[in-house]
Design a protein around this motif. Structure first.
Motif, PDB file in Angstrom:
ATOM      1  N   GLU A  91      -2.480  -2.263 -12.635  1.00 13.07           N
ATOM      2  CA  GLU A  91      -1.399  -1.702 -11.812  1.00 13.07           C
ATOM      3  C   GLU A  91      -1.882  -1.447 -10.385  1.00 13.07           C
ATOM      4  O   GLU A  91      -1.168  -1.678  -9.411  1.00 13.07           O
ATOM      5  CB  GLU A  91      -0.889  -0.389 -12.428  1.00 13.07           C
ATOM      6  N   THR A  92      -3.119  -0.958 -10.283  1.00 16.39           N
ATOM      7  CA  THR A  92      -3.679  -0.687  -8.955  1.00 16.39           C
ATOM      8  C   THR A  92      -3.838  -1.988  -8.181  1.00 16.39           C
ATOM      9  O   THR A  92      -3.454  -2.083  -7.015  1.00 16.39           O
ATOM     10  CB  THR A  92      -5.048   0.006  -9.109  1.00 16.39           C
ATOM     11  N   VAL A 128      -9.576   2.095   7.895  1.00 13.95           N
ATOM     12  CA  VAL A 128      -8.304   2.242   7.170  1.00 13.95           C
ATOM     13  C   VAL A 128      -8.384   1.515   5.831  1.00 13.95           C
ATOM     14  O   VAL A 128      -7.967   2.040   4.794  1.00 13.95           O
ATOM     15  CB  VAL A 128      -7.131   1.711   8.027  1.00 13.95           C
ATOM     16  N   ARG A 129      -8.967   0.304   5.817  1.00 11.59           N
ATOM     17  CA  ARG A 129      -9.026  -0.444   4.566  1.00 11.59           C
ATOM     18  C   ARG A 129      -9.912   0.255   3.533  1.00 11.59           C
ATOM     19  O   ARG A 129      -9.549   0.383   2.356  1.00 11.59           O
ATOM     20  CB  ARG A 129      -9.544  -1.872   4.838  1.00 11.59           C
ATOM     21  N   VAL A 130     -11.070   0.717   3.980  1.00 10.89           N
ATOM     22  CA  VAL A 130     -11.974   1.405   3.051  1.00 10.89           C
ATOM     23  C   VAL A 130     -11.301   2.672   2.533  1.00 10.89           C
ATOM     24  O   VAL A 130     -11.348   2.995   1.337  1.00 10.89           O
ATOM     25  CB  VAL A 130     -13.322   1.716   3.753  1.00 10.89           C
ATOM     26  N   CYS A 131     -10.621   3.378   3.418  1.00 13.95           N
ATOM     27  CA  CYS A 131      -9.914   4.603   3.018  1.00 13.95           C
ATOM     28  C   CYS A 131      -8.812   4.277   2.007  1.00 13.95           C
ATOM     29  O   CYS A 131      -8.632   4.995   1.024  1.00 13.95           O
ATOM     30  CB  CYS A 131      -9.367   5.272   4.283  1.00 13.95           C
ATOM     31  N   ALA A 177      -6.916   4.076  -3.864  1.00 12.09           N
ATOM     32  CA  ALA A 177      -6.784   3.360  -5.131  1.00 12.09           C
ATOM     33  C   ALA A 177      -7.630   4.031  -6.213  1.00 12.09           C
ATOM     34  O   ALA A 177      -7.204   4.161  -7.367  1.00 12.09           O
ATOM     35  CB  ALA A 177      -7.196   1.895  -4.954  1.00 12.09           C
ATOM     36  N   LEU A 178      -8.825   4.487  -5.828  1.00 10.04           N
ATOM     37  CA  LEU A 178      -9.682   5.195  -6.800  1.00 10.04           C
ATOM     38  C   LEU A 178      -8.998   6.495  -7.238  1.00 10.04           C
ATOM     39  O   LEU A 178      -9.021   6.854  -8.415  1.00 10.04           O
ATOM     40  CB  LEU A 178     -11.017   5.564  -6.146  1.00 10.04           C
ATOM     41  N   PHE A 218       0.810  -1.220   0.000  1.00 10.49           N
ATOM     42  CA  PHE A 218       0.000   0.000   0.000  1.00 10.49           C
ATOM     43  C   PHE A 218       0.844   1.272   0.000  1.00 10.49           C
ATOM     44  O   PHE A 218       0.465   2.271  -0.621  1.00 10.49           O
ATOM     45  CB  PHE A 218      -0.999   0.037   1.164  1.00 10.49           C
ATOM     46  N   ASP A 219       1.988   1.254   0.679  1.00 12.13           N
ATOM     47  CA  ASP A 219       2.822   2.471   0.713  1.00 12.13           C
ATOM     48  C   ASP A 219       3.171   2.948  -0.698  1.00 12.13           C
ATOM     49  O   ASP A 219       3.205   4.148  -0.965  1.00 12.13           O
ATOM     50  CB  ASP A 219       4.115   2.224   1.489  1.00 12.13           C
ATOM     51  N   ALA A 220       3.458   2.013  -1.577  1.00 10.53           N
ATOM     52  CA  ALA A 220       3.800   2.388  -2.952  1.00 10.53           C
ATOM     53  C   ALA A 220       2.577   2.970  -3.664  1.00 10.53           C
ATOM     54  O   ALA A 220       2.688   3.927  -4.438  1.00 10.53           O
ATOM     55  CB  ALA A 220       4.320   1.169  -3.718  1.00 10.53           C
ATOM     56  N   LEU A 221       1.396   2.410  -3.369  1.00 12.13           N
ATOM     57  CA  LEU A 221       0.168   2.944  -3.969  1.00 12.13           C
ATOM     58  C   LEU A 221      -0.055   4.378  -3.496  1.00 12.13           C
ATOM     59  O   LEU A 221      -0.368   5.273  -4.292  1.00 12.13           O
ATOM     60  CB  LEU A 221      -1.020   2.051  -3.569  1.00 12.13           C
ATOM     61  N   GLU A 222       0.146   4.600  -2.202  1.00 15.38           N
ATOM     62  CA  GLU A 222      -0.043   5.944  -1.661  1.00 15.38           C
ATOM     63  C   GLU A 222       0.945   6.925  -2.296  1.00 15.38           C
ATOM     64  O   GLU A 222       0.578   8.054  -2.646  1.00 15.38           O
ATOM     65  CB  GLU A 222       0.136   5.921  -0.131  1.00 15.38           C
ATOM     66  N   GLN A 223       2.186   6.475  -2.457  1.00 16.05           N
ATOM     67  CA  GLN A 223       3.201   7.333  -3.081  1.00 16.05           C
ATOM     68  C   GLN A 223       2.767   7.732  -4.505  1.00 16.05           C
ATOM     69  O   GLN A 223       2.893   8.887  -4.900  1.00 16.05           O
ATOM     70  CB  GLN A 223       4.536   6.581  -3.098  1.00 16.05           C
ATOM     71  N   TYR A 224       2.240   6.776  -5.266  1.00 14.38           N
ATOM     72  CA  TYR A 224       1.727   7.075  -6.603  1.00 14.38           C
ATOM     73  C   TYR A 224       0.617   8.112  -6.535  1.00 14.38           C
ATOM     74  O   TYR A 224       0.531   9.020  -7.366  1.00 14.38           O
ATOM     75  CB  TYR A 224       1.159   5.802  -7.250  1.00 14.38           C
ATOM     76  N   LEU A 225      -0.247   7.959  -5.534  1.00 14.49           N
ATOM     77  CA  LEU A 225      -1.370   8.887  -5.408  1.00 14.49           C
ATOM     78  C   LEU A 225      -0.851  10.303  -5.177  1.00 14.49           C
ATOM     79  O   LEU A 225      -1.287  11.259  -5.828  1.00 14.49           O
ATOM     80  CB  LEU A 225      -2.278   8.457  -4.260  1.00 14.49           C
TER      81      LEU A 225
END
Ligand SMILES: *[C@@H]1O[C@H](CO)[C@@H](O)[C@H](O)[C@H]1NC(C)=O
Ligand SMILES: *[C@@H]1O[C@H](CO)[C@@H](O)[C@H](O)[C@H]1NC(C)=O
Ligand SMILES: *[C@@H]1O[C@H](CO)[C@@H](O)[C@H](O)[C@H]1NC(C)=O
Ligand SMILES: *[C@@H]1O[C@H](CO)[C@@H](O)[C@H](O)[C@H]1NC(C)=O
Ligand SMILES: *[C@@H]1O[C@H](CO)[C@@H](O)[C@H](O)[C@H]1NC(C)=O
Ligand SMILES: *[C@@H]1O[C@H](CO)[C@@H](O)[C@H](O)[C@H]1NC(C)=O
Ligand SMILES: *[C@@H]1O[C@H](CO)[C@@H](O)[C@H](O)[C@H]1NC(C)=O
Ligand SMILES: *[C@@H]1O[C@H](CO)[C@@H](O)[C@H](O)[C@H]1NC(C)=O
Ligand SMILES: *[C@@H]1O[C@H](CO)[C@@H](O)[C@H](O)[C@H]1NC(C)=O
Length: 587
Positions: free
Chosen positions: A87-88, A374-377, A382-383, A61-68
């Motif tokens: 990718e997501t 946290v999971r829903v957030c 991801a959206l 998830f950290d990498a996903l957040e960084q992309y965001l």
């Protein structure tokens, strides 16, 4: 096959297979104290069926957040470079070892592959199990709980356990400890009943708006589509029907968007849209009952203002059923699970998602278990990484929850400590979405019901650090000490008009108020900006907050009057700059 297969499974088989896990003792995975307002009523009927959602950890998830952060930062070279569905998913997926451990554990209770519903990223595994089996698997006892004031009924437990060697492979399992009472943010408190039609026009005197724009005088008491276009400077903007831009609106809790109400609304407020329709999408069995008596005021408000402002932009209305299967004969109750996860699972599985999506539902943050929130957030993140502007209303209880102790007007924590504390709303407090509060009148002021404050779950995100710290620094020393989390994510991010919106509901013209008016309004103006960008060949705005707090705020009108009382206090004051009392939009 969705048959209730386990009922035929001899108990001895279950016991024998359980031995498979004999090396690992059950250990408490999650435990809560009795939640405020709920009363334990009776043991749960053993045959009552639970739809158990098992959340597996998302180590990437950290990498996903960084992309965001990068894709939504106007100063970053990756601004506007969004991720694909695949990718997501890759960044949401659990370790293979976690999937294997969970599947093995389920197999030990007789669940075969055909009984499992796996999310595409494998981060959720869903099964259906009767209470009797779930109690064995989770080493717990479910009960029927009643909500003392609201009369809701649900089947839940205060604690559950998992084999110790499974703890690292499961984030949580629900419904177990979830006592959320999800609600629409159209508040009937602000209902003003049947009223005459007041189409806005510039014929009977005008008010000058903050950008020198002329606004019809009637807009100071009744809000129409024209009022909003005048006030927020989009009077003559025309959207494209065909450039690929779309607006999505979500519906829950059997809120149905009525097509006849919509046509009547168009007839009085946007005749050009007459005869147009939106696309209806059913999620998890959601329906859109067109009986006039089934029309939902929230759904009618959202579709009329959202699609009415953006016509001819194609619109999508998602209806998500909030209630997992249950056995009415065994238990007369609506076993409400929190339904965002079903909607998120659906929408993330689509290749083509509307660029702007608004939701006007939520609940007190403290009633949603922390790890579930946290999971829903994270799925909202991801959206955002897919390029969607995700917009939520901020709640209709000021700094409180409209649920304060009637005698003392104080609000309390839900964790058994009975500590007085403000009550922020989720998902508005999720740092990966844009939360919208309400204003009223021209010039605009913060409106008392507008939800605002600071999250007790989510730390303040970097984009908001200066704005929120700046506000807290201006408070008199000791203000509301202990009542809010000064390190938490502050809400709302922006506000728009939210009082006395003229809609059609059940065939009648009525007025409604609430942050439920504000979220689709803000979303509609963002959708117009996305429309302009897409027509120019630019990517859509995506997650808005890093842009809003770094430069976008310059296009907004700062609201400096008003406050949002609750919990026996005056709440937070609107001030110059960002504040939880509100902040505003002029498109
Ligand atoms: C002006 O107000 C009058 C009385 O309220 C109304 O009959 C008339 O239609 C209004 N005119 C316009 C252009 O809105
Ligand atoms: C709009 O209504 C508010 C509240 O009644 C009032 O304070 C304000 O002066 C009005 N604005 C104008 C321009 O008349
Ligand atoms: C809402 O609109 C109705 C009808 O236009 C009006 O009578 C009422 O005063 C308005 N309410 C507020 C709070 O402005
Ligand atoms: C909108 O268009 C009309 C007609 O072309 C024009 O008179 C008016 O000035 C425009 N308004 C704005 C705010 O641009
Ligand atoms: C609008 O769409 C709904 C479902 O998407 C459909 O059932 C209905 O017939 C449509 N109505 C019109 C007037 O096209
Ligand atoms: C639609 O709503 C009406 C009015 O509430 C109700 O009588 C009817 O049973 C509903 N239809 C379905 C299919 O649920
Ligand atoms: C259960 O749901 C039905 C249909 O949505 C609703 O009419 C009923 O009031 C609900 N019952 C409870 C106890 O909430
Ligand atoms: C919480 O404390 C308040 C006063 O501080 C008291 O009135 C109330 O009964 C307490 N509630 C519970 C559930 O202990
Ligand atoms: C809000 O403003 C009023 C009036 O200036 C002031 O008395 C009050 O202390 C302020 N409240 C907060 C929480 O800052």
């Amino acid at each position: 096959m969705r048959a209730i297969f386990w009922l035929g499974l001899p108990l001895s088989t279950v016991m024998a297979r359980t031995a498979f896990y004999k090396g690992s003792q059950p250990k408490v995975k999650e435990s809560i104290t009795s939640p405020r307002g709920w009363v334990k009523h009776a043991p749960a009927p053993p045959s009552h069926v639970l739809e158990l959602k098992i959340a597996l950890p998302q180590p990437k998830f950290d990498a996903l957040e960084q992309y965001l952060w990068e894709a939504s930062d106007p100063g970053h070279e990756r601004y506007g470079a969004y991720l694909s569905k695949e990718e997501t998913y890759a960044l949401m997926s659990p370790h293979r070892g976690s999937v294997e451990a969970v599947v093995d554990w389920l197999a030990s209770y007789g669940f075969e592959e055909g009984h499992l519903v796996r999310s595409p990223a494998n981060d959720w595994i869903t099964i259906r199990a009767p209470v009797s089996l779930a109690e064995k698997m989770l080493d717990t006892t479910y009960h029927v709980y009643h909500h003392a004031q609201k009369g809701d009924t649900t089947v839940r437990t205060l604690s559950y356990s998992l084999p110790e060697n499974l703890h690292g492979h499961v984030d949580f399992i629900q419904p177990t400890t979830m006592f959320a009472r999800f609600k629409a943010f159209k508040s009937t408190l602000h209902w003003s009943g049947q009223a005459e039609l007041v189409p806005a026009s510039l014929g009977n005197g005008t008010i000058t708006g903050p950008a020198g724009n002329q606004v019809d005088a009637s807009c100071n008491s009744t809000i129409t589509l024209t009022c909003l276009r005048q006030l927020y400077n989009a009077l003559n903007y025309t959207t494209s029907a065909t450039n690929g831009n779309k607006l999505g609106l979500t519906g829950y809790l059997n809120q149905y968007a009525n097509l006849d109400d919509l046509q009547q609304f168009y007839l009085t407020q946007n005749p050009a849209a007459l005869g147009s329709n939106f696309t209806f999408v059913s999620v998890h069995g959601g329906t859109n009952n067109q009986s006039l008596l089934a029309a939902g005021d929230e759904a009618d408000l959202d579709t009329q203002f959202g699609f009415g402002l953006t016509y001819p932009t194609p619109g999508t209305f998602y209806s998500t059923a909030g209630e997992p299967p249950f056995t009415p004969s065994a238990l007369e109750a609506n076993d409400t699970n929190e339904p965002y996860s079903y909607w998120l699972g659906y929408v993330l599985s689509q290749d083509d998602i509307p660029q702007t999506i608004s939701t006007s539902y939520g609940d007190d943050e403290q009633t949603v278990p922390y790890n579930y929130a946290v999971r829903v957030c994270n799925e909202m993140a991801a959206l955002g990484a897919r390029g969607v502007s995700v917009i939520f209303s901020s709640g209709d209880g000021g700094v409180g929850d409209n649920d304060a102790d009637p005698a003392t007007q104080q609000c309390f924590t839900n964790d058994g400590r009975n500590v007085t504390r403000f009550v922020p709303f989720f998902p508005a407090t999720c740092p990966y979405i844009t939360a919208v509060g309400s204003t009223a009148y021209i010039p605009e002021k913060a409106i008392p019901f507008s939800g605002g404050g600071f999250s007790n779950y989510f730390p303040r995100p970097p984009y908001q650090e200066l704005a929120a710290q700046g506000y807290i620094d201006k408070l008199a020393p000791g203000t509301y000490q202990g009542l809010y989390n000064p390190y938490g994510r502050g809400v709302p991010d922006v506000s728009t008009q939210g009082l006395n919106f003229s809609i059609f509901w059940e065939g009648k013209n009525v007025h409604v108020s609430g942050t439920s008016c504000s979220a689709p309004t803000f979303a509609a103006f963002i959708s117009m900006l996305n429309d302009a960008r897409i027509s120019l060949g630019l990517p859509p705005l995506g997650f808005l907050n890093p842009f809003l707090y770094s430069s976008g705020y310059k296009a907004l009108n700062d609201i400096t009057e008003g406050n949002n009382p609750g919990c026996g206090t005056e709440g937070f004051n609107a001030t110059v700059g960002w504040d939880p009392g509100k902040s505003d939009v002029t498109a």
